[in-house]
Design a protein around this motif. Sequence first.
Motif, PDB file in Angstrom:
ATOM      1  N   ALA A   1       0.839  -1.202   0.000  1.00 47.39           N
ATOM      2  CA  ALA A   1       0.000   0.000   0.000  1.00 47.39           C
ATOM      3  C   ALA A   1       0.872   1.248   0.000  1.00 47.39           C
ATOM      4  CB  ALA A   1      -0.914   0.012   1.220  1.00 47.39           C
ATOM      5  N   PRO A   2       0.659   2.182  -0.933  1.00 48.13           N
ATOM      6  CA  PRO A   2       1.429   3.438  -0.906  1.00 48.13           C
ATOM      7  C   PRO A   2       1.173   4.200   0.388  1.00 48.13           C
ATOM      8  CG  PRO A   2       0.251   3.172  -2.989  1.00 48.13           C
ATOM      9  CD  PRO A   2      -0.274   2.124  -2.065  1.00 48.13           C
ATOM     10  N   MET A   3       2.235   4.771   0.944  1.00 47.10           N
ATOM     11  CA  MET A   3       2.132   5.429   2.237  1.00 47.10           C
ATOM     12  C   MET A   3       1.462   6.793   2.133  1.00 47.10           C
ATOM     13  SD  MET A   3       5.842   4.406   3.857  1.00 47.10           S
ATOM     14  CE  MET A   3       5.481   5.206   5.399  1.00 47.10           C
ATOM     15  N   ARG A   4       1.353   7.323   0.935  1.00 44.80           N
ATOM     16  CA  ARG A   4       0.804   8.681   0.798  1.00 44.80           C
ATOM     17  C   ARG A   4      -0.708   8.704   0.658  1.00 44.80           C
ATOM     18  NH1 ARG A   4       2.867   7.741  -4.591  1.00 44.80           N
ATOM     19  NH2 ARG A   4       1.169   7.840  -6.135  1.00 44.80           N
ATOM     20  N   ASP A   5      -1.357   7.542   0.730  1.00 46.37           N
ATOM     21  CA  ASP A   5      -2.790   7.479   0.463  1.00 46.37           C
ATOM     22  C   ASP A   5      -3.657   7.896   1.645  1.00 46.37           C
ATOM     23  OD1 ASP A   5      -2.363   6.729  -2.087  1.00 46.37           O
ATOM     24  OD2 ASP A   5      -3.022   4.654  -1.879  1.00 46.37           O
ATOM     25  N   GLY A   6      -3.086   8.186   2.793  1.00 45.68           N
ATOM     26  CA  GLY A   6      -3.881   8.646   3.926  1.00 45.68           C
ATOM     27  C   GLY A   6      -4.143   7.563   4.951  1.00 45.68           C
ATOM     28  N   TRP A   7      -4.687   8.002   6.084  1.00 43.80           N
ATOM     29  CA  TRP A   7      -4.815   7.087   7.218  1.00 43.80           C
ATOM     30  C   TRP A   7      -5.872   6.011   6.964  1.00 43.80           C
ATOM     31  CZ3 TRP A   7      -9.301   6.291   9.901  1.00 43.80           C
ATOM     32  CH2 TRP A   7     -10.321   7.226   9.753  1.00 43.80           C
ATOM     33  N   ARG A   8      -6.924   6.322   6.223  1.00 46.45           N
ATOM     34  CA  ARG A   8      -7.952   5.307   5.967  1.00 46.45           C
ATOM     35  C   ARG A   8      -7.384   4.163   5.138  1.00 46.45           C
ATOM     36  NH1 ARG A   8     -10.723  10.144   5.455  1.00 46.45           N
ATOM     37  NH2 ARG A   8     -12.498  10.446   6.855  1.00 46.45           N
ATOM     38  N   ALA A   9      -6.694   4.514   4.071  1.00 44.76           N
ATOM     39  CA  ALA A   9      -6.086   3.480   3.229  1.00 44.76           C
ATOM     40  C   ALA A   9      -5.038   2.689   4.011  1.00 44.76           C
ATOM     41  CB  ALA A   9      -5.452   4.118   1.993  1.00 44.76           C
ATOM     42  N   ASP A  10      -4.319   3.378   4.903  1.00 39.12           N
ATOM     43  CA  ASP A  10      -3.314   2.687   5.715  1.00 39.12           C
ATOM     44  C   ASP A  10      -3.974   1.697   6.666  1.00 39.12           C
ATOM     45  OD1 ASP A  10      -0.645   2.291   6.148  1.00 39.12           O
ATOM     46  OD2 ASP A  10      -0.498   3.747   7.761  1.00 39.12           O
ATOM     47  N   ALA A  11      -5.100   2.093   7.251  1.00 39.67           N
ATOM     48  CA  ALA A  11      -5.822   1.178   8.133  1.00 39.67           C
ATOM     49  C   ALA A  11      -6.376  -0.011   7.354  1.00 39.67           C
ATOM     50  CB  ALA A  11      -6.949   1.926   8.845  1.00 39.67           C
TER      51      ALA A  11
ATOM     52  N   ARG B   1       5.259   9.588  12.195  1.00 41.44           N
ATOM     53  CA  ARG B   1       4.604  10.885  12.261  1.00 41.44           C
ATOM     54  C   ARG B   1       4.121  11.214  13.675  1.00 41.44           C
ATOM     55  NH1 ARG B   1      -0.227  11.750   8.196  1.00 41.44           N
ATOM     56  NH2 ARG B   1       1.429  11.056   6.793  1.00 41.44           N
ATOM     57  N   SER B   2       3.343  10.328  14.251  1.00 43.33           N
ATOM     58  CA  SER B   2       2.762  10.644  15.556  1.00 43.33           C
ATOM     59  C   SER B   2       2.359   9.363  16.255  1.00 43.33           C
ATOM     60  CB  SER B   2       1.546  11.562  15.383  1.00 43.33           C
ATOM     61  OG  SER B   2       0.893  11.731  16.614  1.00 43.33           O
ATOM     62  N   ARG B   3       2.983   9.087  17.367  1.00 42.70           N
ATOM     63  CA  ARG B   3       2.614   7.893  18.138  1.00 42.70           C
ATOM     64  C   ARG B   3       1.260   8.070  18.804  1.00 42.70           C
ATOM     65  NH1 ARG B   3       7.062   5.422  21.916  1.00 42.70           N
ATOM     66  NH2 ARG B   3       5.556   3.726  21.771  1.00 42.70           N
ATOM     67  N   ARG B   4       0.819   9.322  18.969  1.00 40.14           N
ATOM     68  CA  ARG B   4      -0.487   9.554  19.579  1.00 40.14           C
ATOM     69  C   ARG B   4      -1.621   9.091  18.663  1.00 40.14           C
ATOM     70  NH1 ARG B   4       0.185  15.698  22.062  1.00 40.14           N
ATOM     71  NH2 ARG B   4       1.884  15.210  23.538  1.00 40.14           N
ATOM     72  N   ALA B   5      -1.365   9.106  17.351  1.00 40.27           N
ATOM     73  CA  ALA B   5      -2.411   8.713  16.405  1.00 40.27           C
ATOM     74  C   ALA B   5      -2.576   7.204  16.322  1.00 40.27           C
ATOM     75  CB  ALA B   5      -2.094   9.267  15.011  1.00 40.27           C
ATOM     76  N   LEU B   6      -1.576   6.456  16.766  1.00 38.92           N
ATOM     77  CA  LEU B   6      -1.617   5.007  16.608  1.00 38.92           C
ATOM     78  C   LEU B   6      -2.813   4.348  17.284  1.00 38.92           C
ATOM     79  CD1 LEU B   6       2.145   4.010  16.869  1.00 38.92           C
ATOM     80  CD2 LEU B   6       0.705   4.008  14.843  1.00 38.92           C
ATOM     81  N   PRO B   7      -3.161   4.680  18.540  1.00 38.58           N
ATOM     82  CA  PRO B   7      -4.324   4.019  19.152  1.00 38.58           C
ATOM     83  C   PRO B   7      -5.607   4.220  18.355  1.00 38.58           C
ATOM     84  CG  PRO B   7      -3.022   5.131  20.830  1.00 38.58           C
ATOM     85  CD  PRO B   7      -2.474   5.567  19.510  1.00 38.58           C
ATOM     86  N   ALA B   8      -5.821   5.426  17.832  1.00 40.74           N
ATOM     87  CA  ALA B   8      -7.036   5.674  17.057  1.00 40.74           C
ATOM     88  C   ALA B   8      -7.040   4.862  15.767  1.00 40.74           C
ATOM     89  CB  ALA B   8      -7.162   7.166  16.745  1.00 40.74           C
ATOM     90  N   ILE B   9      -5.895   4.799  15.087  1.00 43.01           N
ATOM     91  CA  ILE B   9      -5.819   4.040  13.844  1.00 43.01           C
ATOM     92  C   ILE B   9      -6.021   2.560  14.127  1.00 43.01           C
ATOM     93  CG2 ILE B   9      -4.399   3.470  11.860  1.00 43.01           C
ATOM     94  CD1 ILE B   9      -5.345   6.361  11.999  1.00 43.01           C
ATOM     95  N   ARG B  10      -5.436   2.081  15.225  1.00 44.25           N
ATOM     96  CA  ARG B  10      -5.584   0.661  15.551  1.00 44.25           C
ATOM     97  C   ARG B  10      -7.019   0.331  15.947  1.00 44.25           C
ATOM     98  NH1 ARG B  10       0.167   0.500  17.711  1.00 44.25           N
ATOM     99  NH2 ARG B  10       1.234  -0.641  16.043  1.00 44.25           N
ATOM    100  N   MET B  11      -7.727   1.278  16.519  1.00 43.78           N
ATOM    101  CA  MET B  11      -9.140   1.044  16.815  1.00 43.78           C
ATOM    102  C   MET B  11      -9.933   0.875  15.517  1.00 43.78           C
ATOM    103  SD  MET B  11     -11.539   0.523  18.929  1.00 43.78           S
ATOM    104  CE  MET B  11     -10.695   0.913  20.475  1.00 43.78           C
TER     105      MET B  11
END
Length: 867
Positions: free
Chosen positions: A426-436, A650-660
Amino acid sequence: MTLSETTPEVRTPRTTVVGRPTVRGKFLFLGGEKFWVRGISYGTFYMDENRQERLVPDTVEKDFSEMAARGFNVVRVYTAPPPWLLDTALKHGLRVMIGLNWGEHMAFLDEPGRIAEIEERIRTWIRSCAGHPAVFCYIIGNEIPASIVRWHGRRRVEKFIERLYRIAKEEDPDALVTYVNYPSTEYLRLPFLDFFCFNVYLESRDSFEDYLSRLHSLSEDRPVLLTEIGLDSLRGGEERQAMMLESQIASAFHRGCVGVIVFAWTDEWYHGKYRVEDWAFGLTTRERTPKPALPAVAKAFAEGPFPSDLRWPKISVVVCTYNGASTIRDTLEALRDLDYPSFEVIVVNDGSTDETPQIASNYPYRVINEENQGLSRARNTGIAAATGEIVAFIDDDAYPDPHWLRFLALSFIEGKFAAVGGPNLAPMRDGWRADAIANAPGGPNAVLISDRTAEHIPGCNMAFRKEALEAVGGFDPRFRTAGDDVDLCWRLRDRGDVIGYSAAAVVWHHRRRSLRAYWKQQVGYGKAEALLEKKWPSRYDSLGRLSWLGRIYGRGVARDLSSLGGRVYQGVWGTAPFQSLYQSSYSRWSWALMPEWYLLVAIVGAMFLLSLGWVASWLLGPVLIFTIVLPVAQAAISAARSQVGSFRARSRRALPAIRMVVLLLHLSQPMARLVGRIRGGLTPWRRRGPKTRRRFWPIRMIYWREEREPPEDTLRALLKDLQGAGATVRAGGEFDSWDLEVRGGPFGRSRLLLAVEDHAPRKQMLRFRISPEVSWSAIGLCAVFVGLALGAFRSGVWVSSLAAAFLAAWVAARTWADTGFSGGILREWIRRFGATETVPPTGDPSDEIETASEPSRRTETREEGIE
């Protein structure tokens, strides 16, 4: 004596150190160009009482100058270097791979204050180098001995290494950070590292190349760098050292490694204060006199990563597109930038209604426009138009790595493969939704049987020999949107072909960019699974679960509770040279990952409702909670282990939300697949097979033939005929006391057993026995519903009692029908084979023979009449 006076030179232009390398998928990049590591190790040299390495500036100047002239671009050192060494490396266009030696060979987690001391050392060493342009990366540990890892425990060591990684990133955020492992602690799981490093000493070429494929499987979607290879010239001889290193460097590049660090530059080597006299791994002697290995290594690096004298086969790249205007431009641009000497691009427009045809016409490719007939027909159109001996497919929402075709072709050249696939990242530039979504299950993952062979390769990155495609008739047109790649791989494997896998043949594949689009995609995949099950019913069990021979490879693989454990093969007393982590696959816990688990939740929920008002609710309530909590717990495990790449730095604070979000995707994906399966007819209550007269009781049949044949041929013919008729049939295994089994539905099946009597002269009596079998699930459900009915009746809950009794009766009736359906299929196909049901025994064996011979005599009579 100087180096240039004794050996022919293989020199390459010096590079200028500009910027720092970055990681993109399986490769390292420097700006827009790939960075191939052509490295050499340097030291360790004499260590003084303060554990400082004594380095002579004039010697380092001469050594680095000669390294650069020989084509090396990375120097690996084993202690934190002084600033002047980094300046010298920068002067000669070299990058420094900095090892931080903190005493890995000791029990570092036991000593009080030792951890804090190590952490402070790491901070101090990195601060002294932070920001220097010559820094290639930091090595936060090197080969912690297997006995030390056993002493502390695998997980404690993994957590400590991760702690050092975080410290290194705090001190030099833009630097690459890694740990150097080796085969004796292969089982360490370190997914947080920027790239994957291993020291590998294997003299056998086959063993070496096989282990490189193994390392790619362990690294998943990260680059693989060999940080030490070498051979002791004292024991192996200088000529053999040269030949082996040249061969292993070529193999490393061919297998997709980002480079090699050769051990070592010189035979001058110390262990602390003590000179090592009985090893000679250097490319030069202690006096810097070159060995034959030096020009051999320089030559291998100069020719890498791809040999210039190889005959590269012509490849036809087929892009099938339907309304792909939003992404196809990236695909076509990247295809134009491919580094491959002989290829063509064929764009098949499958009736697009957007701007796709106009976009494709702007590129120098062949564009074929046709009416919308589905993906398989579009791919067959591309095959017919292809002029290459290899046909490669890429989706219109994917774009290739510049060397995609090189690595595919190398696999075809070096292995006897009919097809080859590779990873899609997955390309990393596609945003957090695509990354999830990239970390969610149900993605286009390959299924690997071994590190180099596959059972299935996804359609967005696959290549085939054209002759193999033509031999199996191309893609099946019934698969209009998905499932065509799985079907084709199965047909190739049934034909005896081998499917290869190249971990370096990378394409970048856009994932769905919204949760709604992901849901729609998974529903579509569920419908495709239903089509596959209709064509290949024997590959699915009664619940609709497909059991792969291999393992699913890549991100987003759902994990069950068994993934929390695993056993390490360590050998007796921990002496095994290759120590791997073994984890169970398809454990009983994995049932909760199935789409049909949600049906079980509904059934248990219905039972719980029927039990309300009497004591059974106290039992069924916890069972219902368990069926709900289990998939949630397993989804949490998968989410916790997901690698959300674009947010790692980028931000470790964002990880819990993305993992949810990833957790919710792991829960919703089976539900979406279930919806698609049910719409397509893939239900647990389905029946597959021809309609025949049902037979509910055991049957015995006989057949007399005039010529003996192996019973295996008879069973194989029956199996093929039943499969051709659409029945769900499977052969018995090595421990089964039956030969064939036909499944009539979720609750019943029938089994066939064949016995052979040999008679003179060369005649045979075949005896067939058909036995109905009731599944344990049917017995269990009947028992539960009967118990609920009786319990509710005694408690005076009449509605629940009647409902439970009705369900018990339905399960019993369905079980009876399933066994009769399967028994009828077996009887009819054995009858068509020529057998008859046995006559009542009369005591005369000739009666049975006479009866068994009648079908064949009738056949002969019909044939005589025709003549």
